[in-house]
Design a protein around this motif. Structure first.
Motif, PDB file in Angstrom:
ATOM      1  N   VAL A 288       0.873  -1.184   0.000  1.00 48.03           N
ATOM      2  CA  VAL A 288       0.000   0.000   0.000  1.00 48.03           C
ATOM      3  C   VAL A 288       0.902   1.223   0.000  1.00 48.03           C
ATOM      4  O   VAL A 288       1.822   1.303   0.811  1.00 48.03           O
ATOM      5  CB  VAL A 288      -0.901   0.060   1.263  1.00 48.03           C
ATOM      6  CG1 VAL A 288      -1.742   1.336   1.260  1.00 48.03           C
ATOM      7  CG2 VAL A 288      -1.786  -1.161   1.363  1.00 48.03           C
ATOM      8  N   SER A 289       0.679   2.156  -0.889  1.00 48.17           N
ATOM      9  CA  SER A 289       1.446   3.406  -0.837  1.00 48.17           C
ATOM     10  C   SER A 289       0.561   4.423  -0.113  1.00 48.17           C
ATOM     11  O   SER A 289       0.485   4.424   1.109  1.00 48.17           O
ATOM     12  CB  SER A 289       1.840   3.842  -2.249  1.00 48.17           C
ATOM     13  OG  SER A 289       2.406   5.128  -2.231  1.00 48.17           O
ATOM     14  N   SER A 290      -0.141   5.281  -0.819  1.00 46.38           N
ATOM     15  CA  SER A 290      -1.072   6.188  -0.165  1.00 46.38           C
ATOM     16  C   SER A 290      -2.202   5.374   0.456  1.00 46.38           C
ATOM     17  O   SER A 290      -2.760   4.489  -0.191  1.00 46.38           O
ATOM     18  CB  SER A 290      -1.666   7.171  -1.170  1.00 46.38           C
ATOM     19  OG  SER A 290      -2.723   7.886  -0.551  1.00 46.38           O
ATOM     20  N   HIS A 291      -2.513   5.654   1.720  1.00 46.94           N
ATOM     21  CA  HIS A 291      -3.647   4.942   2.332  1.00 46.94           C
ATOM     22  C   HIS A 291      -4.905   5.799   2.285  1.00 46.94           C
ATOM     23  O   HIS A 291      -5.846   5.554   3.011  1.00 46.94           O
ATOM     24  CB  HIS A 291      -3.327   4.446   3.738  1.00 46.94           C
ATOM     25  CG  HIS A 291      -2.908   5.495   4.719  1.00 46.94           C
ATOM     26  ND1 HIS A 291      -1.885   6.390   4.486  1.00 46.94           N
ATOM     27  CD2 HIS A 291      -3.354   5.804   5.956  1.00 46.94           C
ATOM     28  CE1 HIS A 291      -1.739   7.180   5.522  1.00 46.94           C
ATOM     29  NE2 HIS A 291      -2.626   6.864   6.424  1.00 46.94           N
ATOM     30  N   HIS A 292      -4.932   6.790   1.407  1.00 46.50           N
ATOM     31  CA  HIS A 292      -6.098   7.611   1.127  1.00 46.50           C
ATOM     32  C   HIS A 292      -6.428   8.483   2.340  1.00 46.50           C
ATOM     33  O   HIS A 292      -7.215   8.104   3.206  1.00 46.50           O
ATOM     34  CB  HIS A 292      -7.281   6.747   0.668  1.00 46.50           C
ATOM     35  CG  HIS A 292      -7.049   6.146  -0.698  1.00 46.50           C
ATOM     36  ND1 HIS A 292      -7.926   5.293  -1.299  1.00 46.50           N
ATOM     37  CD2 HIS A 292      -6.027   6.309  -1.598  1.00 46.50           C
ATOM     38  CE1 HIS A 292      -7.454   4.944  -2.495  1.00 46.50           C
ATOM     39  NE2 HIS A 292      -6.302   5.543  -2.686  1.00 46.50           N
ATOM     40  N   PHE A 293      -5.798   9.649   2.331  1.00 42.26           N
ATOM     41  CA  PHE A 293      -5.797  10.540   3.498  1.00 42.26           C
ATOM     42  C   PHE A 293      -7.209  10.980   3.897  1.00 42.26           C
ATOM     43  O   PHE A 293      -7.603  10.893   5.064  1.00 42.26           O
ATOM     44  CB  PHE A 293      -4.902  11.745   3.194  1.00 42.26           C
ATOM     45  CG  PHE A 293      -4.650  12.670   4.352  1.00 42.26           C
ATOM     46  CD1 PHE A 293      -4.719  12.237   5.673  1.00 42.26           C
ATOM     47  CD2 PHE A 293      -4.304  13.989   4.121  1.00 42.26           C
ATOM     48  CE1 PHE A 293      -4.455  13.101   6.732  1.00 42.26           C
ATOM     49  CE2 PHE A 293      -4.050  14.862   5.179  1.00 42.26           C
ATOM     50  CZ  PHE A 293      -4.135  14.416   6.480  1.00 42.26           C
ATOM     51  N   ALA A 294      -7.996  11.443   2.941  1.00 42.84           N
ATOM     52  CA  ALA A 294      -9.333  11.930   3.278  1.00 42.84           C
ATOM     53  C   ALA A 294     -10.171  10.809   3.900  1.00 42.84           C
ATOM     54  O   ALA A 294     -10.932  11.028   4.846  1.00 42.84           O
ATOM     55  CB  ALA A 294     -10.042  12.471   2.035  1.00 42.84           C
ATOM     56  N   GLU A 295      -9.990   9.606   3.369  1.00 51.89           N
ATOM     57  CA  GLU A 295     -10.795   8.500   3.870  1.00 51.89           C
ATOM     58  C   GLU A 295     -10.292   8.018   5.227  1.00 51.89           C
ATOM     59  O   GLU A 295     -11.056   7.519   6.044  1.00 51.89           O
ATOM     60  CB  GLU A 295     -10.834   7.408   2.808  1.00 51.89           C
ATOM     61  CG  GLU A 295     -11.560   7.953   1.597  1.00 51.89           C
ATOM     62  CD  GLU A 295     -11.503   7.092   0.365  1.00 51.89           C
ATOM     63  OE1 GLU A 295     -10.574   7.293  -0.448  1.00 51.89           O
ATOM     64  OE2 GLU A 295     -12.389   6.231   0.219  1.00 51.89           O
TER      65      GLU A 295
END
Lengths: 424, 424
Positions: free
Chosen positions: B264-271
């Motif tokens: 996993v790179s970005s773990h989806h900041f907004a989420e």
């Protein structure tokens, strides 16, 4: 009430106050200039689905089959996913486009699963040559053998590539060059693969330069002989956090669909809608956007070099062919002092310590987002000036406003027009 | 201009008009009642980050380390991810919580990567017993051998489990029961694993019943001896489309972190922010929400049975221990007639054809979302009445309004309070 960074007081865990802090921080973020090559700012139109109820829903019935409404709610907008995929296919000159990956890494996992078998070998690019940090370890965790290939400033050595293919165990060459100011010569790689190991698939992970490929500024991997290409859709391509994979080969598309069924369940409906809107909105301007992105990157590189920064690359060819500009700094303390002063004024740069051919902490800048927002030569000139000033001292609070004042029209529909023409 | 389902006319590909169609469909969706066990409606507070600029950003500096601001923009809200993870850990009585997975399948991939090795065997539950459709194929694509275990109404046969473990090649038992009205006996499974193959890890994919575990209505797998559990956060748990993994074992947490770095790179900041807000907001009410969800499921099952529906399960124990209620129908045409009439009035049901022990097309209903929105016994009674009516004829347009009129307070902060107390 102030929400601090320590998160210690009881009041801080009131979720309403945390929501308030997010909204306040978002207000500041709206004004900021982001020079991060792996990020972009989704357009107001394309962001609409993210806050909608479709965020909460599963959706599989792209074709609108009346007997496939297992999950309901998308009946009136079922066609939008396909329309977006068509726009992406047109931009990529590709017959097939898979929009199911939910991120760039999801697209990587899907591609490895689809185009190689456990126990076989996948060749990727050495991280010291700009390859993705995660690829070799990810391959190992998926039961593939990893073999690395060097790549200096976009040049792959033909005989080295022939050597790594020679054992005959390579299912896939996965060109994962992310950090690059020169894009690899895909045509040369395709030629070597075809000669030495014709059953091996060639895939280009174009996450970083996807917008430049779709805009015609970077050579299209498919036209160069690659079997497929794809990547994340939120870097130089100004879309949501999703992934896409393009191919012209029916069997490759079929392999991807089969792997997708096993590895991705929900493909995130709201974000798929956002991708469609992004693609349809940018399509008429994608060539201009890509050209301006690269033009801005070269102007930024030249202006920074003129201001005394040590810019990576060859000055005679404008330092870069992509959206990326790399700058050497004088050590960690200097790097953070610069980054902090810029951030204080609302200019956000990306610090890295792993660009190929560079040492220490350095800047990895990207022109993609400010270009999408409307930056042209004058704004870029002022931006470079702000970076130069921030080496020495704090920036004036009005710096970002002044730079934004030089922006032209953005490459997306501005909110006024959204309101007037569509009541959005 | 109307946007039709055919997507054929040129005007349809105007992205503004498609945006308009999405907003219009969203308006209808806001009113709809969703009885889909794999979906929930994220709260207005938790949805705030999704439309923010943080959607566009990478974020890794959870600890707020002043020398780890490679990606900027989250400085003022860096602590919110950790606060959310703390709330999740408290609800799960777990020492470690990994919030990096970007979906339930992402959590599955991460867990398999972390807790098993290529070439080894992973045991999962037969799809005919309620296991996830994708697990065996996903394991094969990741180079693991797959071995299946039966499970009838939550009962795993001890000797069958001992048999599948006997060869000594099993790294992981992955309990992927998704479709169930009775949850497996995790304690019994842990005992057998410990006796027969103590080095084997036991993981429970609790995607469907996560909210019920966190609310104490379904036994906590960790308390029963499982090494870890987790899953998606948008089914019975009312959060965003993300994944979580809990454990009390330091080495398991370490293995997950190591795999997460590779997969996993970005773990989806907004989420991730949305998950924190969801967790903190629901935490004080999670027990009541879980209780009401199961109570509503049993009431719905009983009322449907009373109205002549063939409800799966044992009437003496209320048909279900989870949020799911399964109903047999009289064939595809009847199933679609029912589902269409309900959808026409704004009631959305989930049609399935693969529930264990059932044939043909049937209903897989979930009480989770309407419960989160405030449905109690009276509303459930009326909802069951609407389903009964829709077998015969179209529903009155006011049906949903009438059912909503019976709702009590939701398990989230209502928009008025958000506005008054936090200006949101």
């Amino acid at each position: 009430m102030t929400v601090g960074a320590d998160g210690k007081t009881a009041a801080d865990v009131d979720p309403l106050m945390l929501g308030r802090a997010i909204v306040d921080a978002d207000r500041r973020a709206a004004h900021a200039l982001n020079l991060v090559p792996s990020e972009n700012r989704i357009s107001p139109l394309a962001a609409l689905p993210l806050g909608s109820d479709f965020y909460n829903r599963y959706f599989f019935n792209t074709a609108g089959d009346p007997l496939f409404w297992e999950f309901r709610g998308g009946e009136d907008i079922a066609h939008i996913e396909a329309l977006g995929a068509q726009a992406l296919r047109r931009m990529a000159s590709a017959q097939y486009c898979n929009v199911r990956p939910i991120s760039g890494m999801s697209a990587m996992i899907l591609t490895v699963a689809a185009l190689s078998a456990p126990g076989r070998t996948v060749v990727s690019i050495d991280q010291n040559s700009g390859g993705h940090y995660a690829t070799p370890a990810l391959l190992g965790r998926m039961g593939r053998h990893s073999r690395l290939l060097g790549c200096k400033d976009g040049q792959v050595d033909e005989s080295e590539l022939a050597d790594v293919l020679a054992p005959g165990d390579v299912d896939l060459v996965y060109v994962d060059v992310q950090n690059c100011v020169r894009v690899p010569d895909f045509g040369l790689m395709a030629d070597v693969v075809n000669q030495v190991s014709p059953a091996t698939r060639l895939y280009v992970d174009a996450s970083h330069y996807l917008g430049l490929v779709l805009g015609g500024l970077v050579e299209n991997p498919l036209a160069c002989g690659a079997d497929a290409f794809g990547g994340s859709t939120h870097k130089s391509f100004p879309g949501p956090h999703k992934g896409v994979i393009f191919t012209n080969a029916e069997d490759v598309d079929e392999s991807l669909r089969s792997a997708q069924f096993d590895m991705v369940s929900s493909h995130h409906f709201a974000e798929t809608l956002a991708l469609s809107l992004s693609a349809l909105e940018v399509e008429p301007r994608i060539g201009d956007y890509a050209w301006a992105t690269t033009d801005n990157a070269r102007r930024l590189a030249c202006a920074l070099a003129d201001a005394g920064f040590r810019v990576y690359g060859d000055s005679r060819s404008g330092y870069t062919d992509t959206h990326q500009v790399w700058v050497e700094l004088d050590g960690t303390a200097d790097a953070y002092a610069l980054s902090n002063r810029l951030a204080e004024a609302g200019i956000r740069v990306n610090l890295q310590s792993s660009m190929p051919g560079m040492s220490g902490v350095h800047l990895r800048l990207g022109s993609n987002e400010v270009t999408f927002e409307g930056a042209g030569p004058q704004a870029i000139e002022q931006l470079a000036g702000a970076l130069a000033t921030a080496r020495e001292r704090a920036l004036e609070p009005r710096t970002v406003s002044e730079i934004r004042g030089r922006f032209g029209a953005p490459f997306y529909t501005d909110p006024e027009k959204l309101k007037l023409e569509a009541g959005l």
